[in-house]
Enzyme design. Structure first.
Site, PDB file in Angstrom:
ATOM      1  N   PHE A 202       0.884  -1.177   0.000  1.00  0.00           N
ATOM      2  CA  PHE A 202       0.000   0.000   0.000  1.00  0.00           C
ATOM      3  C   PHE A 202       0.913   1.215   0.000  1.00  0.00           C
ATOM      4  O   PHE A 202       1.729   1.364   0.923  1.00  0.00           O
ATOM      5  CB  PHE A 202      -0.839  -0.075   1.278  1.00  0.00           C
ATOM      6  CG  PHE A 202      -1.770   1.058   1.563  1.00  0.00           C
ATOM      7  CD1 PHE A 202      -3.084   1.031   1.106  1.00  0.00           C
ATOM      8  CD2 PHE A 202      -1.365   2.126   2.364  1.00  0.00           C
ATOM      9  CE1 PHE A 202      -3.973   2.052   1.433  1.00  0.00           C
ATOM     10  CE2 PHE A 202      -2.252   3.149   2.693  1.00  0.00           C
ATOM     11  CZ  PHE A 202      -3.552   3.103   2.223  1.00  0.00           C
TER      12      PHE A 202
ATOM     13  N   GLU B 275       5.097   9.524   1.323  1.00  0.00           N
ATOM     14  CA  GLU B 275       6.206   9.974   0.469  1.00  0.00           C
ATOM     15  C   GLU B 275       7.298  10.568   1.360  1.00  0.00           C
ATOM     16  O   GLU B 275       7.038  10.860   2.535  1.00  0.00           O
ATOM     17  CB  GLU B 275       5.706  11.013  -0.537  1.00  0.00           C
ATOM     18  CG  GLU B 275       4.658  10.422  -1.465  1.00  0.00           C
ATOM     19  CD  GLU B 275       4.246  11.384  -2.588  1.00  0.00           C
ATOM     20  OE1 GLU B 275       4.782  12.506  -2.655  1.00  0.00           O
ATOM     21  OE2 GLU B 275       3.377  10.980  -3.369  1.00  0.00           O
TER      22      GLU B 275
ATOM     23  N   ASP C 239      -8.883   2.989   8.114  1.00  0.00           N
ATOM     24  CA  ASP C 239      -9.764   2.697   9.261  1.00  0.00           C
ATOM     25  C   ASP C 239      -9.685   1.208   9.600  1.00  0.00           C
ATOM     26  O   ASP C 239      -9.550   0.819  10.759  1.00  0.00           O
ATOM     27  CB  ASP C 239     -11.223   3.063   8.940  1.00  0.00           C
ATOM     28  CG  ASP C 239     -11.464   4.568   8.957  1.00  0.00           C
ATOM     29  OD1 ASP C 239     -10.642   5.308   9.537  1.00  0.00           O
ATOM     30  OD2 ASP C 239     -12.475   5.010   8.370  1.00  0.00           O
TER      31      ASP C 239
ATOM     32  N   ARG D  60      -6.241   0.235  10.903  1.00  0.00           N
ATOM     33  CA  ARG D  60      -5.982   0.597  12.307  1.00  0.00           C
ATOM     34  C   ARG D  60      -6.502  -0.472  13.267  1.00  0.00           C
ATOM     35  O   ARG D  60      -5.949  -0.659  14.348  1.00  0.00           O
ATOM     36  CB  ARG D  60      -6.558   1.991  12.590  1.00  0.00           C
ATOM     37  CG  ARG D  60      -5.725   3.054  11.881  1.00  0.00           C
ATOM     38  CD  ARG D  60      -6.345   4.424  11.773  1.00  0.00           C
ATOM     39  NE  ARG D  60      -5.474   5.260  10.921  1.00  0.00           N
ATOM     40  CZ  ARG D  60      -5.809   6.446  10.446  1.00  0.00           C
ATOM     41  NH1 ARG D  60      -6.988   6.973  10.729  1.00  0.00           N
ATOM     42  NH2 ARG D  60      -4.960   7.121   9.691  1.00  0.00           N
TER      43      ARG D  60
ATOM     44  N   GLN E 185       5.088  -5.441  46.409  1.00  0.00           N
ATOM     45  CA  GLN E 185       3.949  -4.585  46.023  1.00  0.00           C
ATOM     46  C   GLN E 185       4.250  -3.717  44.800  1.00  0.00           C
ATOM     47  O   GLN E 185       3.361  -3.457  43.988  1.00  0.00           O
ATOM     48  CB  GLN E 185       3.516  -3.714  47.202  1.00  0.00           C
ATOM     49  CG  GLN E 185       2.792  -4.542  48.260  1.00  0.00           C
ATOM     50  CD  GLN E 185       2.142  -3.698  49.327  1.00  0.00           C
ATOM     51  OE1 GLN E 185       2.344  -2.488  49.390  1.00  0.00           O
ATOM     52  NE2 GLN E 185       1.373  -4.331  50.179  1.00  0.00           N
TER      53      GLN E 185
ATOM     54  N   GLU F 214       0.390   3.629  10.015  1.00  0.00           N
ATOM     55  CA  GLU F 214      -1.068   3.674   9.788  1.00  0.00           C
ATOM     56  C   GLU F 214      -1.733   4.779  10.620  1.00  0.00           C
ATOM     57  O   GLU F 214      -2.856   4.644  11.104  1.00  0.00           O
ATOM     58  CB  GLU F 214      -1.684   2.296  10.011  1.00  0.00           C
ATOM     59  CG  GLU F 214      -1.041   1.299   9.049  1.00  0.00           C
ATOM     60  CD  GLU F 214      -1.860   0.076   8.752  1.00  0.00           C
ATOM     61  OE1 GLU F 214      -3.092   0.151   8.861  1.00  0.00           O
ATOM     62  OE2 GLU F 214      -1.255  -0.942   8.381  1.00  0.00           O
TER      63      GLU F 214
HETATM   64  N1  CAA Z   1     -13.245   7.508   5.487  1.00  0.00           N
HETATM   65  C1  CAA Z   1     -13.713   8.036   4.296  1.00  0.00           C
HETATM   66  N2  CAA Z   1     -13.490   9.337   3.965  1.00  0.00           N
HETATM   67  C2  CAA Z   1     -12.803  10.103   4.835  1.00  0.00           C
HETATM   68  C3  CAA Z   1     -12.300   9.611   6.050  1.00  0.00           C
HETATM   69  C4  CAA Z   1     -12.560   8.244   6.379  1.00  0.00           C
HETATM   70  N3  CAA Z   1     -12.117   7.707   7.514  1.00  0.00           N
HETATM   71  N4  CAA Z   1     -11.646  10.596   6.688  1.00  0.00           N
HETATM   72  C5  CAA Z   1     -11.731  11.684   5.902  1.00  0.00           C
HETATM   73  N5  CAA Z   1     -12.434  11.387   4.791  1.00  0.00           N
HETATM   74  C6  CAA Z   1     -12.805  12.291   3.698  1.00  0.00           C
HETATM   75  C7  CAA Z   1     -13.488  13.535   4.268  1.00  0.00           C
HETATM   76  O1  CAA Z   1     -14.877  13.318   4.423  1.00  0.00           O
HETATM   77  C8  CAA Z   1     -13.200  14.566   3.186  1.00  0.00           C
HETATM   78  O2  CAA Z   1     -14.118  14.391   2.136  1.00  0.00           O
HETATM   79  P1  CAA Z   1     -14.746  15.646   1.331  1.00  0.00           P
HETATM   80  O3  CAA Z   1     -13.655  16.143   0.444  1.00  0.00           O
HETATM   81  O4  CAA Z   1     -15.891  15.079   0.577  1.00  0.00           O
HETATM   82  O5  CAA Z   1     -15.153  16.664   2.345  1.00  0.00           O
HETATM   83  C9  CAA Z   1     -11.815  14.152   2.675  1.00  0.00           C
HETATM   84  O6  CAA Z   1     -11.635  12.774   3.051  1.00  0.00           O
HETATM   85  C10 CAA Z   1     -10.706  14.972   3.292  1.00  0.00           C
HETATM   86  O7  CAA Z   1     -10.807  14.833   4.695  1.00  0.00           O
HETATM   87  P2  CAA Z   1     -10.110  15.839   5.707  1.00  0.00           P
HETATM   88  O8  CAA Z   1     -10.364  17.235   5.274  1.00  0.00           O
HETATM   89  O9  CAA Z   1     -10.508  15.435   7.097  1.00  0.00           O
HETATM   90  O10 CAA Z   1      -8.566  15.521   5.451  1.00  0.00           O
HETATM   91  P3  CAA Z   1      -7.301  16.108   6.145  1.00  0.00           P
HETATM   92  O11 CAA Z   1      -6.380  16.596   5.114  1.00  0.00           O
HETATM   93  O12 CAA Z   1      -7.667  17.026   7.269  1.00  0.00           O
HETATM   94  O13 CAA Z   1      -6.611  14.784   6.739  1.00  0.00           O
HETATM   95  C11 CAA Z   1      -6.137  13.146   8.398  1.00  0.00           C
HETATM   96  C12 CAA Z   1      -7.191  14.020   7.709  1.00  0.00           C
HETATM   97  C13 CAA Z   1      -6.895  12.398   9.466  1.00  0.00           C
HETATM   98  C14 CAA Z   1      -5.036  13.951   9.044  1.00  0.00           C
HETATM   99  C15 CAA Z   1      -5.564  12.176   7.351  1.00  0.00           C
HETATM  100  O14 CAA Z   1      -4.730  12.849   6.441  1.00  0.00           O
HETATM  101  C16 CAA Z   1      -4.773  11.036   7.965  1.00  0.00           C
HETATM  102  O15 CAA Z   1      -5.362  10.058   8.446  1.00  0.00           O
HETATM  103  N6  CAA Z   1      -3.428  11.134   7.930  1.00  0.00           N
HETATM  104  C17 CAA Z   1      -2.603  10.033   8.354  1.00  0.00           C
HETATM  105  C18 CAA Z   1      -2.180   9.218   7.174  1.00  0.00           C
HETATM  106  C19 CAA Z   1      -1.748   7.840   7.560  1.00  0.00           C
HETATM  107  O16 CAA Z   1      -2.385   7.178   8.365  1.00  0.00           O
HETATM  108  N7  CAA Z   1      -0.677   7.378   6.950  1.00  0.00           N
HETATM  109  C20 CAA Z   1      -0.229   6.063   7.174  1.00  0.00           C
HETATM  110  C21 CAA Z   1       0.520   5.607   5.987  1.00  0.00           C
HETATM  111  S1  CAA Z   1       0.162   3.971   5.484  1.00  0.00           S
HETATM  112  C22 CAA Z   1       1.083   2.968   6.472  1.00  0.00           C
HETATM  113  O17 CAA Z   1       1.567   3.352   7.485  1.00  0.00           O
HETATM  114  C23 CAA Z   1       1.156   1.579   6.002  1.00  0.00           C
HETATM  115  C24 CAA Z   1       2.212   0.734   6.605  1.00  0.00           C
HETATM  116  O18 CAA Z   1       3.356   1.041   6.653  1.00  0.00           O
HETATM  117  C25 CAA Z   1       1.856  -0.580   7.118  1.00  0.00           C
END
Ligand code: CAA
Length: 382
Positions: A123, A127, A241, A244, A280, A364
């Site tokens: 996945f 970047e 989601d 997580r 304790q 994540e």
């Molecule tokens: N499900 C579906 N849609 C969602 C959502 C969700 N959980 N969360 C947000 N959205 C949608 C919003 O509804 C919004 O839609 P609209 O344009 O229609 O309004 C759009 O996405 C943008 O949402 P936000 O404005 O809330 O976005 P944001 O820029 O404020 O970012 C954030 C929100 C929570 C900070 C998000 O960027 C985030 O989760 N960042 C963390 C990224 C992350 O987890 N990276 C991990 C990398 S992968 C990894 O780690 C894999 C590995 O190594 C194993």
């Protein structure tokens, strides 16, 4: 309210526990020391349905529910966190997004091999300059007149990147639209234009291979777009989601291993003429470790149960991951402390649990991002 598990859930827990104890645990120290990718064990997990637990059987998976996924992940992570990282990416980050957003042809082509564990999936969102701020990505996919896309750019910290056959990639297709300008693509790593950078040396989960990947005029065909153009960010967030819940389960598994090692040690190790478990100060640590462990598991099961019911679970998955990962770090820390010098030694696995636990607070979505997701959900404010 029902706190028991059904027969199917107990069965997959049992299968995962058996493989974890017989195949994974005995080689965990070797894989941690050498960083060797555990391909043979991954195949065994796949043959037993553990690489596509929620994938319907017609696409090569086990066709089970999210609670089953949690139970199996906990068992594997308790034996070795690195194995559970590879398992979680195949299950949550790769198969889940394609099952939710893919066409029938895409499900047939990409999901089966990954769910069966005969191939590895990855996945690619992060970047070099964009992690938590995922919309700041620079990797570009430019649409051509024939509907194909040409991809250029880099992605970093790609779990299973060095060995993946297929990758779910997120790239910017319309930078003016921000999060609505991101599209998801299905990448075949055997194709021209795909390259791998250096493998990252890591503090923990050392047998889970991680690298940078690069696209140089890589051509994506129209039928390799996942979901709709511009829908990529929402796909990524939805997939995370579920991811997580997987990382929360991993954290519970690491924490359980650290806790169980500690319980055994405090009964056996004597100081001042008595087992240290009779003191304790040790008892207080044990009690707090157990409370955090159980709270983490229950929050994780709640998020999985909600998902299985088809209900909203974003904030609950964030709560589970935040609590379980910070608890795992805390529990592993206490485990090292209680083991004293032996906890700091590579002769015992607790120092590995301590190193492995840390990543669960980072990938994540960091703990800070989980808090942001939870607080936004609670207040409705942004
Ligand atoms: N499900 C579906 N849609 C969602 C959502 C969700 N959980 N969360 C947000 N959205 C949608 C919003 O509804 C919004 O839609 P609209 O344009 O229609 O309004 C759009 O996405 C943008 O949402 P936000 O404005 O809330 O976005 P944001 O820029 O404020 O970012 C954030 C929100 C929570 C900070 C998000 O960027 C985030 O989760 N960042 C963390 C990224 C992350 O987890 N990276 C991990 C990398 S992968 C990894 O780690 C894999 C590995 O190594 C194993």
């Amino acid at each position: 309210m029902e706190f028991g598990f059904n027969e199917e859930q107990l069965m997959i827990q049992d299968v995962a526990r058996r493989i974890a104890r017989e195949k994974i645990a005995p080689s965990a120290e070797h894989h941690d020391r050498t960083g060797e990718f555990p391909l043979e064990n991954i195949r065994v997990l796949g043959e037993n349905g553990l690489m596509g637990i929620e994938v319907p059987t017609e696409y090569g998976g086990a066709g089970m529910d999210p609670v089953s996924y949690v139970l199996a992940m906990v068992e594997v992570a308790a034996a070795d966190a690195a194995h559970s990282t590879i398992m979680s990416v195949n299950n949550s980050l790769f198969c889940n997004g394609i099952l939710t957003h893919g066409t029938e042809a895409q499900k047939q082509k990409y999901v089966r091999a990954i769910a069966e564990g005969s191939e590895i999936g990855a996945f690619a969102l992060t970047e070099p300059q964009s992690g938590s701020d995922a919309t700041a990505m620079r990797c570009r996919a430019v649409k051509q007149a024939d509907g194909s896309f040409v991809v250029n750019g880099k992605k970093s910290w790609i779990t299973s990147g060095p060995v993946a056959k297929y990758i779910v990639l997120f790239a910017m297709t319309d930078p003016d639209k921000g999060s609505r300008g991101i599209t998801a693509f299905l990448i075949d790593t055997a194709r021209e234009g795909f390259g791998r950078g250096k493998t990252e040396p890591k503090l923990g989960i050392r047998a889970s291979a991680t690298c940078e990947i690069e696209f140089n005029d890589y051509v994506v065909q129209p039928d390799e777009v996942l979901g709709q153009e511009g829908e990529g960010f929402k796909i990524a967030m939805g997939v995370l989601d579920t991811g997580r819940i997987g990382i929360a389960s991993q954290a519970v598994g690491i924490a359980r291993a650290a806790y169980e090692a500690t319980i055994a040690y405090v009964k056996e190790r004597k100081a001042f003429g008595a087992p240290i478990g009779t003191f304790q100060m040790t008892q207080a640590k044990i009690a707090d470790m157990k409370c955090k462990l159980d709270a983490s598991l229950l929050l994780t099961l709640r998020a999985a149960w909600l998902k299985g019911q088809g209900r909203k679970f974003s904030a609950e998955a964030a709560m589970a991951k935040l609590t379980a990962s910070e608890s795992a770090m805390w529990i592993a820390h206490q485990a090292v402390q209680i083991h004293g010098g032996m906890g700091y030694s590579k002769e015992m696995p607790v120092e590995r649990y301590f190193r492995d636990a840390k990543i669960t607070e980072i990938y994540e979505g960091t703990s800070e991002i989980q808090r942001l997701v939870i607080a936004r959900s609670e207040t409705g404010l942004r």
